[in-house]
Write a protein that holds these residues in place. Structure first.
Motif, PDB file in Angstrom:
ATOM      1  N   VAL A   1       5.957  -4.258   6.568  1.00 42.89           N
ATOM      2  CA  VAL A   1       4.605  -3.789   6.830  1.00 42.89           C
ATOM      3  C   VAL A   1       4.599  -3.081   8.185  1.00 42.89           C
ATOM      4  CG1 VAL A   1       2.185  -4.468   7.170  1.00 42.89           C
ATOM      5  CG2 VAL A   1       3.630  -5.724   5.536  1.00 42.89           C
ATOM      6  N   VAL A   2       4.141  -1.839   8.194  1.00 49.17           N
ATOM      7  CA  VAL A   2       4.024  -1.070   9.436  1.00 49.17           C
ATOM      8  C   VAL A   2       2.629  -0.464   9.474  1.00 49.17           C
ATOM      9  CG1 VAL A   2       4.890   0.897  10.775  1.00 49.17           C
ATOM     10  CG2 VAL A   2       6.495  -0.530   9.479  1.00 49.17           C
ATOM     11  N   GLY A   3       1.939  -0.674  10.596  1.00 54.31           N
ATOM     12  CA  GLY A   3       0.608  -0.092  10.733  1.00 54.31           C
ATOM     13  C   GLY A   3      -0.374  -0.595   9.694  1.00 54.31           C
ATOM     14  N   GLY A   4      -0.198  -1.830   9.250  1.00 54.09           N
ATOM     15  CA  GLY A   4      -1.140  -2.425   8.309  1.00 54.09           C
ATOM     16  C   GLY A   4      -0.909  -2.072   6.855  1.00 54.09           C
ATOM     17  N   ARG A   5       0.172  -1.361   6.565  1.00 55.96           N
ATOM     18  CA  ARG A   5       0.446  -1.037   5.167  1.00 55.96           C
ATOM     19  C   ARG A   5       1.917  -1.261   4.828  1.00 55.96           C
ATOM     20  NH1 ARG A   5       2.711   3.780   5.486  1.00 55.96           N
ATOM     21  NH2 ARG A   5       2.308   5.415   4.142  1.00 55.96           N
ATOM     22  N   VAL A   6       2.155  -1.565   3.560  1.00 58.46           N
ATOM     23  CA  VAL A   6       3.515  -1.800   3.080  1.00 58.46           C
ATOM     24  C   VAL A   6       4.242  -0.457   3.029  1.00 58.46           C
ATOM     25  CG1 VAL A   6       4.911  -2.532   1.106  1.00 58.46           C
ATOM     26  CG2 VAL A   6       2.866  -3.831   1.751  1.00 58.46           C
ATOM     27  N   VAL A   7       5.406  -0.397   3.687  1.00 57.99           N
ATOM     28  CA  VAL A   7       6.212   0.822   3.645  1.00 57.99           C
ATOM     29  C   VAL A   7       7.469   0.637   2.807  1.00 57.99           C
ATOM     30  CG1 VAL A   7       5.304   1.731   5.813  1.00 57.99           C
ATOM     31  CG2 VAL A   7       7.364   0.302   5.839  1.00 57.99           C
ATOM     32  N   HIS A   8       7.838  -0.621   2.541  1.00 58.93           N
ATOM     33  CA  HIS A   8       9.009  -0.872   1.699  1.00 58.93           C
ATOM     34  C   HIS A   8       8.959  -2.321   1.221  1.00 58.93           C
ATOM     35  CE1 HIS A   8      12.833  -0.032  -0.027  1.00 58.93           C
ATOM     36  NE2 HIS A   8      13.528  -0.836   0.761  1.00 58.93           N
TER      37      HIS A   8
END
Length: 103
Positions: free
Chosen positions: A33-40
């Motif tokens: 999770v980066v910046g409040g969203r799932v990236v991977h």
């Protein structure tokens, strides 16, 4: 560990010990999770006869879909822990109901 004595022996000369309940599963998931969203998000799958999912121990990475409920929980954890501004966040969850083989 089967007893308090075994645990005491194991931890006696170690400065850091990671302990978790054994779950009879063959996989766990990693959710970044980066910046409040799932990236991977991906599965780590143990090789036959092994309970550890570490790639260094013979595990492999699976890119089958990770359940939306797990992705949502990872975002909720990141928000609750105020990890929103971190450059890289990894929420590791091993939850028995989510770790069955995908159909």
């Amino acid at each position: 560990m089967r007893s308090a004595a075994e645990l005491d022996t194991y931890t006696h000369h170690r400065h850091v010990v990671y302990i978790q309940e054994y779950l009879p599963i063959d996989r766990d998931m990693r959710i970044v999770v980066v910046g409040g969203r799932v990236v991977h998000a991906y599965w780590r799958i143990a090789c036959a006869g092994e309970f550890r999912t570490n790639v260094a121990k013979g595990g492999r990475i699976g890119l089958d879909a990770v359940p939306t409920s797990a992705l949502d929980l990872a975002c909720q954890i990141a928000q609750t822990c105020h990890w929103m501004m971190s450059a890289w966040i990894s929420a590791v969850m091993t939850v028995n109901t989510w770790c069955s083989k995908p159909t």
